[in-house]
Design an enzyme around this catalytic site. Structure first.
Site, PDB file in Angstrom:
ATOM      1  CG  HIS A  33      -1.985   1.027   1.231  1.00 48.64           C
ATOM      2  ND1 HIS A  33      -3.327   0.731   1.109  1.00 48.64           N
ATOM      3  CD2 HIS A  33      -1.934   2.374   1.328  1.00 48.64           C
ATOM      4  CE1 HIS A  33      -4.038   1.844   1.155  1.00 48.64           C
ATOM      5  NE2 HIS A  33      -3.201   2.864   1.287  1.00 48.64           N
ATOM      6  CG  HIS A  64      -1.353   6.458  -2.254  1.00 53.96           C
ATOM      7  ND1 HIS A  64      -2.494   6.366  -3.020  1.00 53.96           N
ATOM      8  CD2 HIS A  64      -1.683   5.964  -1.029  1.00 53.96           C
ATOM      9  CE1 HIS A  64      -3.475   5.865  -2.292  1.00 53.96           C
ATOM     10  NE2 HIS A  64      -3.006   5.609  -1.087  1.00 53.96           N
ATOM     11  CG  HIS A  73      -7.688   3.559  -0.128  1.00 52.15           C
ATOM     12  ND1 HIS A  73      -7.132   2.896  -1.188  1.00 52.15           N
ATOM     13  CD2 HIS A  73      -6.706   4.336   0.403  1.00 52.15           C
ATOM     14  CE1 HIS A  73      -5.857   3.254  -1.305  1.00 52.15           C
ATOM     15  NE2 HIS A  73      -5.576   4.127  -0.349  1.00 52.15           N
ATOM     16  CD  GLU A 130      -7.277   6.580   5.913  1.00 45.84           C
ATOM     17  OE1 GLU A 130      -6.212   7.139   6.232  1.00 45.84           O
ATOM     18  OE2 GLU A 130      -7.657   6.497   4.730  1.00 45.84           O
ATOM     19  CG  ASP A 171      -1.422   5.776   3.197  1.00 44.96           C
ATOM     20  OD1 ASP A 171      -1.746   5.572   2.015  1.00 44.96           O
ATOM     21  OD2 ASP A 171      -2.181   6.331   4.013  1.00 44.96           O
ATOM     22  CG  ASP A 172       0.137   8.927   0.985  1.00 45.17           C
ATOM     23  OD1 ASP A 172       0.152   8.911  -0.261  1.00 45.17           O
ATOM     24  OD2 ASP A 172      -0.850   8.598   1.670  1.00 45.17           O
TER      25      ASP A 172
END
Length: 330
Positions: A12, A14, A192, A195, A273-274
């Site tokens: 996961h 981005h 997604h 969350e 994630d980021d």
């Protein structure tokens, strides 16, 4: 062996969200783009909540205008991942940001990304695969166009399809057409959920989109019947603890439900994630989880194997990565 040295599998990530701030500032200078107000005093990305994070994320993509920009970005991101011990990564890619969902333009961006991935594999020993994502808050019609780009470029590199963005806009069922098109093209599916949308968003993604993985999914812990369903169906959660904590979903690492989910039989994986947005790396995720739950190297190796089993890659690639994991564990 330090946890940093453990071979890791990340599911996961981005691509634009993994861009180092210095990289984006450099592109902005080259292109004379004003990004004032986007960075804090230390040079990191500046945002106060998830929705402002989305705005800063999309502002950063304004510097990424050409296939060569994405080539350079991919090299930079994979170098950072490899430095944390990642040997296999799956990254979310959005034709929305790469050619505005025009298939011809998307193919050019994709070629540039693939060429960079091949260089990184030879240079850093990291393998990359792509999951095309539609953007939820851009709406179902644009998601259809994104799904068509995905279907036309499905293959050895583009292996999955998903959805990201603001969970509070629309319902998973609104995107059923896009997911059906991707499924028919042979792409594997993730979404997604769980969350910001709560446990109901996880259930809706499972039932309405028929995905096999959930991005985040941690709010499922608020509904133990749903947790049991995830465990029984073998649904894999792409858990990003550092992201959840940085965005205020949980107050600290010990409060994060990843350990409880694992104890209840849910298949969990670890991702960033980021990462520069949340001041993390895969190595840091491992260190903080060790500190919070006293997980040892054996537990992290088991999670890496779970991640590889859930990876959206072909059998030959999986077998090759498995040999790398086994060699690293020896």
């Amino acid at each position: 062996m330090s946890l940093k040295d453990l071979a890791k599998v990340e599911l996961h990530l981005h691509l634009e969200g993994a861009a180092p701030p210095a990289f984006i500032r450099g592109l902005a200078r080259e292109k004379h783009i004003d990004l004032s107000g986007m960075f804090d005093a230390d040079g990191g990305y500046k945002f106060s909540d998830f929705w402002q994070f989305l705005k800063v994320y999309e502002a950063a993509t304004e510097t990424l205008k050409t296939p060569m920009d994405y080539h350079r970005l991919t090299l930079a991101v994979l170098e950072e991942s490899a430095a944390s011990g990642v040997i296999y990564s799956e990254t979310f890619l959005s034709p929305d940001f790469c050619g505005n969902r025009d298939l011809g333009a998307w193919r050019e961006y994709l070629q540039a990304i693939q060429e960079a991935a091949e260089i990184a594999q030879k240079t850093h020993g990291i393998t990359l695969r792509g999951i095309i994502t539609c953007i939820r808050h851009f709406g179902p019609e644009k998601a259809r166009q994104t799904a068509l780009c995905a279907a036309e470029t499905a293959g050895d590199f583009i292996t999955g399809f998903g959805i990201a963005g603001d969970e509070k806009i629309g319902k998973p069922k609104d995107f059923r057409w896009a997911f059906d098109a991707a499924r028919e093209a042979g792409l594997r599916l993730t979404a997604h959920a769980g969350e910001w949308g709560g446990p109901d968003s996880v259930r809706d993604a499972l039932h309405d989109l028929e995905v096999e993985r959930i991005g985040h999914g941690v709010r499922a812990i608020e509904d133990l019947a749903l947790v049991d369903e995830l465990a029984e169906k073998g649904i894999v959660l792409e858990v990003c603890p550092g992201s959840n904590i940085a965005l205020g979903l949980y107050p600290n690492w010990r409060a994060h439900p990843i350990s409880t989910l694992l104890q209840r039989g849910v298949k969990v994986t670890i991702s960033t994630d980021d990462p520069p947005f949340f001041h993390t790396t895969m190595a840091r995720e491992y260190d903080r989880l060790h500190d919070a739950f006293d997980w040892d190297a054996g537990q992290f190796r088991a999670i890496a194997r779970t991640s590889l089993d859930a990876a959206f890659c072909d059998a030959d690639t999986r077998a090759r990565i498995r040999k790398q994991l086994e060699a690293a564990d020896a």
